[in-house]
Write a protein that holds these residues in place. Structure first.
Motif, PDB file in Angstrom:
ATOM      1  N   ARG B 471       0.803  -1.220   0.000  1.00  0.00           N
ATOM      2  CA  ARG B 471       0.000   0.000   0.000  1.00  0.00           C
ATOM      3  C   ARG B 471       0.837   1.271   0.000  1.00  0.00           C
ATOM      4  O   ARG B 471       0.304   2.349  -0.203  1.00  0.00           O
ATOM      5  CB  ARG B 471      -0.947   0.000   1.202  1.00  0.00           C
ATOM      6  CG  ARG B 471      -0.294  -0.288   2.544  1.00  0.00           C
ATOM      7  CD  ARG B 471      -1.265  -0.048   3.681  1.00  0.00           C
ATOM      8  NE  ARG B 471      -2.206  -1.141   3.863  1.00  0.00           N
ATOM      9  CZ  ARG B 471      -2.041  -2.148   4.736  1.00  0.00           C
ATOM     10  NH1 ARG B 471      -0.968  -2.181   5.493  1.00  0.00           N
ATOM     11  NH2 ARG B 471      -2.940  -3.075   4.863  1.00  0.00           N
ATOM     12  N   ASP B 474       1.920   6.005   3.992  1.00  0.00           N
ATOM     13  CA  ASP B 474       0.783   6.908   4.074  1.00  0.00           C
ATOM     14  C   ASP B 474       1.228   8.169   4.800  1.00  0.00           C
ATOM     15  O   ASP B 474       1.414   8.172   6.015  1.00  0.00           O
ATOM     16  CB  ASP B 474      -0.343   6.200   4.843  1.00  0.00           C
ATOM     17  CG  ASP B 474      -1.610   7.022   4.868  1.00  0.00           C
ATOM     18  OD1 ASP B 474      -1.503   8.261   4.692  1.00  0.00           O
ATOM     19  OD2 ASP B 474      -2.685   6.432   5.054  1.00  0.00           O
ATOM     20  N   ARG B 475       1.424   9.236   4.025  1.00  0.00           N
ATOM     21  CA  ARG B 475       1.949  10.468   4.593  1.00  0.00           C
ATOM     22  C   ARG B 475       1.121  10.934   5.790  1.00  0.00           C
ATOM     23  O   ARG B 475       1.649  11.279   6.836  1.00  0.00           O
ATOM     24  CB  ARG B 475       1.984  11.559   3.515  1.00  0.00           C
ATOM     25  CG  ARG B 475       2.589  12.856   4.029  1.00  0.00           C
ATOM     26  CD  ARG B 475       2.478  14.000   3.017  1.00  0.00           C
ATOM     27  NE  ARG B 475       2.571  15.253   3.751  1.00  0.00           N
ATOM     28  CZ  ARG B 475       3.640  16.032   3.740  1.00  0.00           C
ATOM     29  NH1 ARG B 475       4.681  15.703   3.025  1.00  0.00           N
ATOM     30  NH2 ARG B 475       3.659  17.143   4.439  1.00  0.00           N
ATOM     31  N   GLU B 476      -0.205  10.886   5.620  1.00  0.00           N
ATOM     32  CA  GLU B 476      -1.077  11.414   6.669  1.00  0.00           C
ATOM     33  C   GLU B 476      -0.958  10.596   7.948  1.00  0.00           C
ATOM     34  O   GLU B 476      -0.876  11.130   9.050  1.00  0.00           O
ATOM     35  CB  GLU B 476      -2.539  11.428   6.190  1.00  0.00           C
ATOM     36  CG  GLU B 476      -2.807  12.477   5.125  1.00  0.00           C
ATOM     37  CD  GLU B 476      -2.099  13.805   5.435  1.00  0.00           C
ATOM     38  OE1 GLU B 476      -2.273  14.338   6.558  1.00  0.00           O
ATOM     39  OE2 GLU B 476      -1.344  14.312   4.564  1.00  0.00           O
ATOM     40  N   ARG B 477      -0.932   9.263   7.775  1.00  0.00           N
ATOM     41  CA  ARG B 477      -0.866   8.391   8.931  1.00  0.00           C
ATOM     42  C   ARG B 477       0.448   8.595   9.682  1.00  0.00           C
ATOM     43  O   ARG B 477       0.472   8.681  10.912  1.00  0.00           O
ATOM     44  CB  ARG B 477      -0.979   6.918   8.496  1.00  0.00           C
ATOM     45  CG  ARG B 477      -2.048   6.158   9.263  1.00  0.00           C
ATOM     46  CD  ARG B 477      -2.523   4.967   8.477  1.00  0.00           C
ATOM     47  NE  ARG B 477      -1.418   4.066   8.164  1.00  0.00           N
ATOM     48  CZ  ARG B 477      -1.298   2.845   8.700  1.00  0.00           C
ATOM     49  NH1 ARG B 477      -2.178   2.421   9.550  1.00  0.00           N
ATOM     50  NH2 ARG B 477      -0.306   2.069   8.350  1.00  0.00           N
ATOM     51  N   ASN B 542       8.395   6.213  -2.327  1.00  0.00           N
ATOM     52  CA  ASN B 542       7.003   5.859  -2.108  1.00  0.00           C
ATOM     53  C   ASN B 542       6.214   5.897  -3.403  1.00  0.00           C
ATOM     54  O   ASN B 542       6.367   6.810  -4.213  1.00  0.00           O
ATOM     55  CB  ASN B 542       6.394   6.849  -1.111  1.00  0.00           C
ATOM     56  CG  ASN B 542       5.073   6.345  -0.588  1.00  0.00           C
ATOM     57  OD1 ASN B 542       4.868   5.134  -0.506  1.00  0.00           O
ATOM     58  ND2 ASN B 542       4.181   7.257  -0.263  1.00  0.00           N
ATOM     59  N   PRO B 544       2.392   5.697  -3.739  1.00  0.00           N
ATOM     60  CA  PRO B 544       1.167   5.531  -2.958  1.00  0.00           C
ATOM     61  C   PRO B 544       0.229   4.515  -3.612  1.00  0.00           C
ATOM     62  O   PRO B 544      -0.041   4.583  -4.797  1.00  0.00           O
ATOM     63  CB  PRO B 544       0.556   6.934  -2.956  1.00  0.00           C
ATOM     64  CG  PRO B 544       1.703   7.850  -3.179  1.00  0.00           C
ATOM     65  CD  PRO B 544       2.667   7.108  -4.049  1.00  0.00           C
TER      66      PRO B 544
END
Lengths: 170, 700
Positions: B471, B474-477, B542, B544
């Motif tokens: 996956r 995840d930048r936000e996570r 990365n 995404p």
């Protein structure tokens, strides 16, 4: 290099290297002495205790050099014609390490019977008492027999150096 | 005679380890669906060799167990059994059991539960064997074996007795005659040499190959002759001719042991020696109708292949000896530079040429010496097949591991130490990155995930890449977790790369559920530190939703460094070249120690102050701009002396307090130069500012 040791009989004697430091004779066991070389080309290492003169390149190995006079709290040795570096092998918890000590000149190799080594004076030598293993009367004067492990303690050097590393930073 | 077996045991353990790894690799490849008889051969060879060497050390439990495995493998090899997943899985468990036996402490009997486990496996193995034991070979299979031990046999760590003992496990030893003809008079005898010979009659149902394999370890030094049952007399004649004892003596033995009758012996002796004595045994076998030509050809081919794969023969050398050699060669290079310099001042052309030639060789010697420390990374990579296999089963994921570039060579120290960080990265990828098959299907991906391990050279360093098709990061996570953990205040304006680097911060973990594999937040920081200790870097790429790549950039060797030489006062220092960005002149700067680097604020360190150098600074000083982990800083030095390639030496225990020195090197004039550890220098400077800032604040 041979060493004549008969432990049980009390006739124990060992060979010592007698060298000269600021006009005074000192002795270290010959057993650990690997070689004696001319003083030269010492690379200074900054931020170390003043008695660490630096390192030399001994046929590809890098060996630290200690100024004994400075180690005894006296002004560092000034290099003269007879100044040389005695390379000794130290064995302790840290493993086997070679170290060079700067001396004003090498005098002789002597057989010293253990029975002839007197305990160090309680004061007056002006050298840390724990550095002295004992005194040996040679002809007309006393030779200070050094406790090599204490004088060249890597652990102590490390502690001093760490204090210096932290010191000026704060 | 008592022997110190400790060293031999160590070799045995190391060798068994390698063989077990090879066996595992082959089993996993079989499981992955590769149909390759070579793989089965490899498994068989491993089991067989382990059995053989265990026998030499009297490790009966290993021998007995490996024998069962070998028997089953023999059936597979001969095509009487096909290999399928349940069998591979059984063999994998057998592999683990052998490993456990081999690793159990020497000199003690294996633990009871281990033996119980072994018996259970043996029962399973026998179940597989059961219905295939329709052997049609006759019981009158008496082989004659002539063994003349090489003088080196004992010194090679072999023992004819263990060979005999092993033969005993293959069948029934009918006759064993020991020949001591070669024994010299006692005063000339070398007690470490083996002078013995044996004539052996063995009733066995095993094939020639198995019998020959019993002598694998001694074939090079000793003479071994195998005479199959019912051989023609010519073969006997050849045997008798080939052996060192007198014809009569050997003949007598053969008659006495009942292998030959007097008539047969007479006939054999009467026959002229076969036309060309140099003929290979295979050809003779064919001539005598003992083996079909195709079989011989196949056997020869297999032997050639075994020689090829077994061709990577190693000499085990103590690492210290190698280091000493590398040290000496470094010295040699330096002294050769001095010689070259001196000779260039001379008018003697012949001398100059001679010096140039020797200098060239010395450089080659240096490259070769450094090459000795290099080992392929493949062994480390292959370990992960099992990790992936086990973990993906445990997590209910389907994952393939694709390995490439295993032949890429790295410094032994790097290879040894990179295993753990890589394991962590692989586990992380399996645990976090690659989704479950359902999720993958929902995302429109192949339900089978794919991990790729690759190594290759790039710009003088080695790039090790671990890619997954999971996956992605995840930048936000990552950002929210980092904020929660107080690592950052906000992610605004922070580039992706820097956000991803946060996963390497101590105490960081994004796994919502702590699994027992990863997600405890320990590890990634250790991974990074280990890599940096080895003078490597970690980069993340990365994609995404499509996966991610972790790139480890490692130095080719730890022994040599590309450096940039600078001087401060009389002393010279080496800045590792990979940290150097650019050099510039130090113009006039104000009271503050920063300068304007094309509009960027560049803080700098004055090496002169740091080193307490008391000599007078030159009028013009220079700045070396270094960067590390994305941070830039300037180092102010007196002079720039240019690039050099040099051998790194440790500075020794005495100077261990000096963290900002990573080592030293002997410069061309025999002087010692210190190698600066740029990250530590910069970090120390930062720490100093922070603490002095606090002090200043506290005083107000």
């Amino acid at each position: 290099m041979t060493r004549d040791t008969t432990l049980e009989s009390g006739q124990e004697k060992a060979q010592y290297l007698i060298f000269n430091l600021r006009g005074e004779p000192f002795a270290i066991p010959l057993l650990g002495v690997k070689e004696i070389i001319e003083y030269g080309s010492v690379t200074h290492i900054p931020n170390m205790p003043v008695f660490i003169r630096g390192v030399i390149n001994l046929r590809g190995r890098v060996v630290p050099v200690i100024d004994l006079a400075a180690r005894f709290g006296e002004p560092p040795t000034t290099v003269g014609e007879r100044t040389c570096v005695v390379i000794v092998e130290l064995q302790d918890e840290a493993g086997i390490n070679d170290m060079g000590i700067v001396v004003d000149g090498v005098n002789a190799v002597s057989d010293i019977p253990a029975s002839e080594i007197e305990p160090p004076p309680r004061f007056g030598a002006k050298i840390r008492v724990d550095f002295i293993q004992g005194m040996w009367k040679s002809q007309d004067r006393f030779v200070i027999v050094l406790d090599q492990a204490r004088v060249l303690s890597i652990q102590e050097i490390n502690q001093l150096a760490e204090m210096m590393e932290d010191g000026p930073a704060r | 005679m008592t022997l110190d077996l400790t060293a031999a045991m160590q070799t045995y353990a190391a060798e068994s380890q390698e063989l077990l790894e090879e066996m595992e690799r082959a089993l996993l490849a079989l499981e992955a669906g590769r149909q390759d008889p070579d793989l089965i051969d490899a498994i068989f060879r491993s089991a067989h060799t382990i059995k053989g060497s265990s026998g030499m050390f009297g490790l009966d439990a290993v021998v007995a167990f490996a024998h069962e495995v070998e028997t089953l493998l023999e059936l597979v090899r001969s095509g009487q059994r096909t290999i399928d997943t349940p069998l591979v899985s059984l063999l994998l468990r057998c592999h683990d059991h052998i490993a456990a036996l081999v690793n159990s402490p020497p000199g003690e009997d294996p633990q009871a539960d281990l033996l119980v486990q072994g018996d259970a496996l043996k029962t399973e193995l026998q179940a597989w064997l059961g219905d295939a034991s329709d052997d049609d070979r006759t019981s009158e299979n008496v082989w004659h074996i002539s063994l003349r031990c090489g003088r080196e046999l004992f010194r090679d760590g072999m023992d004819p007795l263990s060979i005999l003992r092993y033969l005993g496990t293959l069948g029934e030893l009918i006759n064993v005659t020991t020949l001591d003809d070669a024994l010299p008079p006692i005063e000339r005898m070398d007690p470490t040499a083996c002078y013995l010979g044996f004539e052996i009659d063995l009733r066995t149902e095993t094939d020639k190959q198995t019998l020959e394999a019993a002598f694998d370890f001694v074939r090079e030094s000793s003479q071994v002759h195998l005479i199959p049952p019912g051989s023609k007399t010519a073969l006997w004649a050849e045997l008798i001719q080939a052996l060192p004892e007198g014809d009569d003596k050997l003949g007598e033995i053969l008659v006495r042991t009942g292998v030959l009758t007097r008539q047969e012996l007479a006939a054999a002796m009467g026959i002229q020696v076969i036309d060309s004595p140099d003929k290979q045994l295979g050809e003779i076998l064919v001539e005598q109708g003992l083996a079909p030509p195709e079989a011989v050809k196949a056997a020869l081919g297999r032997q050639a292949q075994a020689r090829r794969t077994g061709g990577e023969r190693y000499v085990r050398v103590e690492a210290d000896k190698l280091d000493r050699l590398v040290d000496l060669v470094g010295e040699l290079v330096i002294s050769s530079t001095v010689t070259t310099l001196r000779s260039s001042h001379s008018d003697d052309r012949a001398l100059q040429e001679a010096v140039a030639t020797s200098a060239r060789f010395i450089e080659e010697v240096r490259d070769a010496a450094l090459g000795l420390r290099m080992v392929p990374i493949g062994g480390t990579f292959n370990r992960f097949q099992r990790v992936v296999h086990d973990l993906s089963q445990e997590l209910g994921k389907q994952i393939d591991l694709v390995i490439s570039g295993g032949e890429t060579e790295l410094d032994k120290t790097v290879v040894d130490r990179i295993g753990d960080p890589l394991t962590h990265l692989v586990r992380n990828a399996i645990d976090h990155a690659i989704e479950s098959p359902e999720e993958r299907l929902a995302a429109g991906k192949d339900p089978r995930g794919r991990l790729q391990l690759n190594a290759h050279h790039e710009n003088g360093s080695i790039l090790i890449e671990l890619s997954d098709d999971g996956r992605g990061f995840d930048r936000e996570r990552i950002a929210s977790k980092a904020i929660e953990r107080g690592l950052i205040d906000s992610t605004e304006g922070i580039p992706d790369q820097d956000v991803f680097q946060l996963i390497f911060a101590p105490g960081f973990s994004t796994a919502e559920q702590v699994s027992n594999l990863s997600g405890r937040g320990v590890g990634m920081d250790v991974v990074k530190r280990t890599i940096e200790d080895l003078r490597g870097t970690v980069e993340l790429e990365n994609r995404p939703g499509q996966g991610a790549t972790v790139r480890l950039r490692m130095p080719l060797t730890l022994a040599i460094i590309d450096g940039f030489l600078v001087s401060v006062g009389d002393a010279r220092y080496v800045v590792p070249l990979d940290t150097v960005e650019e050099c510039m002149e130090l113009g006039t700067v104000g009271r503050r120690d920063y300068l304007d680097l094309r509009g960027e604020v560049l803080p700098f360190l004055r090496l002169r102050d740091l080193l307490h150098d008391t000599t007078e600074a030159p009028a013009r000083q220079s700045v070396v701009v270094v960067s590390y982990a994305g941070k830039k800083a300037g180092l102010v030095v007196d002079r720039l002396l240019g690039e050099l390639q040099t051998v790194i030496k440790p500075l020794g225990e005495v100077f261990s307090a000096l963290k900002w020195i990573s080592g030293c090197t002997v410069l061309d004039v025999g002087q010692v130069g210190l190698i600066l550890d740029v990250p530590v220098l910069v970090a120390q400077a930062e720490r100093r500012e922070v603490t002095s800032g606090h002090h200043a604040a506290a005083l107000k």
